[in-house]
Write an enzyme that holds these catalytic residues in place. Structure first.
Site, short mmCIF file in Angstrom:
data_model
loop_
_atom_site.label_atom_id
_atom_site.label_comp_id
_atom_site.label_asym_id
_atom_site.label_seq_id
_atom_site.Cartn_x
_atom_site.Cartn_y
_atom_site.Cartn_z
N ASP A 1 0.86 -1.18 0.00
CA ASP A 1 0.00 0.00 0.00
C ASP A 1 0.90 1.23 0.00
O ASP A 1 1.71 1.42 0.91
CB ASP A 1 -0.92 0.01 1.23
CG ASP A 1 -1.81 1.24 1.27
OD1 ASP A 1 -2.53 1.46 0.29
OD2 ASP A 1 -1.77 1.97 2.28
N GLU B 1 -0.92 -1.34 -5.95
CA GLU B 1 -1.99 -0.54 -6.54
C GLU B 1 -1.54 0.12 -7.85
O GLU B 1 -0.38 0.47 -8.01
CB GLU B 1 -2.41 0.58 -5.58
CG GLU B 1 -2.90 0.11 -4.23
CD GLU B 1 -3.04 1.28 -3.27
OE1 GLU B 1 -4.18 1.74 -3.08
OE2 GLU B 1 -2.03 1.71 -2.71
N CYS C 1 -13.12 -4.61 4.72
CA CYS C 1 -12.56 -5.35 5.84
C CYS C 1 -11.84 -6.59 5.33
O CYS C 1 -12.42 -7.39 4.60
CB CYS C 1 -13.67 -5.74 6.83
SG CYS C 1 -13.09 -6.77 8.20
N CYS D 1 -13.75 -10.02 6.85
CA CYS D 1 -15.03 -10.56 6.38
C CYS D 1 -15.47 -9.99 5.04
O CYS D 1 -16.46 -10.45 4.46
CB CYS D 1 -16.12 -10.31 7.43
SG CYS D 1 -16.51 -8.54 7.65
N CYS E 1 -14.62 -3.08 12.27
CA CYS E 1 -15.60 -3.58 11.31
C CYS E 1 -16.95 -3.77 12.00
O CYS E 1 -17.03 -4.48 13.01
CB CYS E 1 -15.12 -4.90 10.71
SG CYS E 1 -16.31 -5.64 9.56
N CYS F 1 -17.82 -7.98 11.55
CA CYS F 1 -17.10 -9.01 12.30
C CYS F 1 -16.35 -8.47 13.51
O CYS F 1 -15.69 -9.22 14.21
CB CYS F 1 -16.13 -9.75 11.37
SG CYS F 1 -14.74 -8.73 10.81
N ASP G 1 -4.00 1.33 6.71
CA ASP G 1 -2.97 1.02 5.72
C ASP G 1 -2.65 -0.47 5.66
O ASP G 1 -2.52 -1.04 4.57
CB ASP G 1 -1.69 1.81 6.03
CG ASP G 1 -1.93 3.32 5.99
OD1 ASP G 1 -2.75 3.74 5.16
OD2 ASP G 1 -1.31 4.05 6.78
#
Length: 383
Positions: free
Chosen positions: A178, A272, A325, A328, A346, A349, A356
């Protein structure tokens, strides 16, 4: 397993006074022939609405001093101008005229040993052996040489060499990356690499030198002297160039070492595909984004992965890696996760997510899925 590649080696040159004069002539002739051919193409198109097929040889009768320099350097100008026009027709910008002192360089080709190296010199056509300092041992067949002079007054030659590299050993490790501003990269294994911010570190010194340069310009203008005739202005211009050079060299060194380390230690790398050109339009972040050089880093990862037998996967820029997330798959809205929020729980979950690290894990998972589908990308795709 070995692979044949083309690799560029940048070598510092130390030409004597006579050789500096020849290099200055070469830079000037290649710049002149580019501008002359481009101007004639534009004029011919305006008059006839057709493209002019001109060559450097056509101008040698009128401008006999063009014969003093390497003919291959002029031939390469023709090739580069043709390539620039081709890119223009594919949507790139129109070719620009060249100015003295900005990227002074010329390209020549190796024909039966016209470009060669010894332990301490580089041989070039029509100039002979120039004293040089080699940072690395060069093995392979030299294909071409790009001679250049930096704004700080240093001379370099970039030797394009056809050589053999061996693939790096497999590690069985995979990583997601990232890209960021506070941390240059955050890896899916939780490791962070701080952003060196080379421009920010030297911004104070750069600003001081630029202010002095501005005062030197004002003095020269007040005395009605050309800037090229003002020795104080020219000296200060070199000082500013040296600061920029230090920033550039430090950044390149950092990016090369980091990209090689990642390629060496991992078999699959997911990253990315950021729209950097669009992102730098943000006035508040443009300087920080440019200082980070994400595009250069990604390009280095791409060609090094191709060289050393590793897999680099490009993730779609619209993939919501930060808002998903990793536990999940629950997806938050943009309003639920503004940029200022660096960690979140989240609601589905209840997993605690660092923004990051969570993004890098999602990038890795998405990358592994794409890799299984054989949708990998090489240097050409990412550059």
């Amino acid at each position: 397993m070995t692979k044949q590649i083309r690799k560029a080696y940048r070598v510092r040159l130390y030409p004597n006074d006579e050789q500096q004069i020849f290099l200055a002539k070469s830079f000037g002739c290649t710049r002149f022939i580019w501008n002359k051919m481009l101007a004639d193409k534009i004029s011919h198109y305006q008059e006839t609405n057709t493209e002019l097929k001109n060559t450097p040889a056509q101008y040698k009768k009128e401008f006999e001093w063009l014969k003093e320099v390497d003919s291959l350097a002029l031939a390469n100008v023709q090739q580069n101008l043709r390539a620039a026009y081709s890119k223009f027709f594919k949507g790139a910008g129109f070719p620009k005229f060249k100015k003295k002192g900005q990227r002074d360089s010329y390209i020549t080709n190796n024909q039966k040993g016209t470009v060669a190296i010894t332990d301490s010199t580089v041989k070039l056509p029509k100039i002979g052996h120039i004293s040089a300092k080699f940072p690395d041992k060069i093995n392979g067949l030299i294909k071409s040489a790009t001679v250049s002079k930096s704004p700080s007054g240093k001379y370099y030659v970039s030797l394009l060499v056809e050589t053999i590299v061996s693939e790096l050993p497999k590690t069985g490790l995979r990583i997601g990356i990232d890209l960021g501003l506070t941390d240059f990269i955050v890896l899916s294994d939780g490791c962070r690499v701080a952003n060196p911010k080379f421009l920010s570190r030297l911004q104070g010194k750069l600003t001081r030198e630029q202010k002095i340069l501005a005062r030197r310009r004002e003095v020269a203008q007040a005395q009605q002297r050309k800037l090229s005739d003002s020795r104080n202005y020219q000296k200060q211009k070199v000082k500013v160039a040296k600061v920029y050079e230090k920033i550039t060299n430090s950044r390149k060194d950092f990016l090369h070492k980091l990209s090689y380390k990642i390629i060496k230690n991992h078999d699959v790398i997911a990253i990315e595909d950021l729209n950097v050109k669009g992102m730098v339009k943000n006035k508040k972040l443009s300087k920080a984004i440019s200082d980070s050089s994400w595009s250069t880093f990604t390009t280095m990862l791409a060609y090094k992965a191709e060289w050393y037998g590793k897999t680099l996967v490009k993730i779609d820029r619209w993939y919501p890696s930060s808002k998903t997330c990793s536990g999940c798959g629950h997806l938050l809205s943009k309003a639920e996760l503004p940029l200022s929020v660096r960690s979140w729980d989240c609601p589905s979950c209840l997993q605690k997510n660092n923004r990051d690290i969570n993004a890098s894990i999602n990038i890795l998972n998405q990358g592994l899925m794409l890799a299984e589908q054989s949708k990998t990308v090489g240097a050409a795709g990412l550059a």
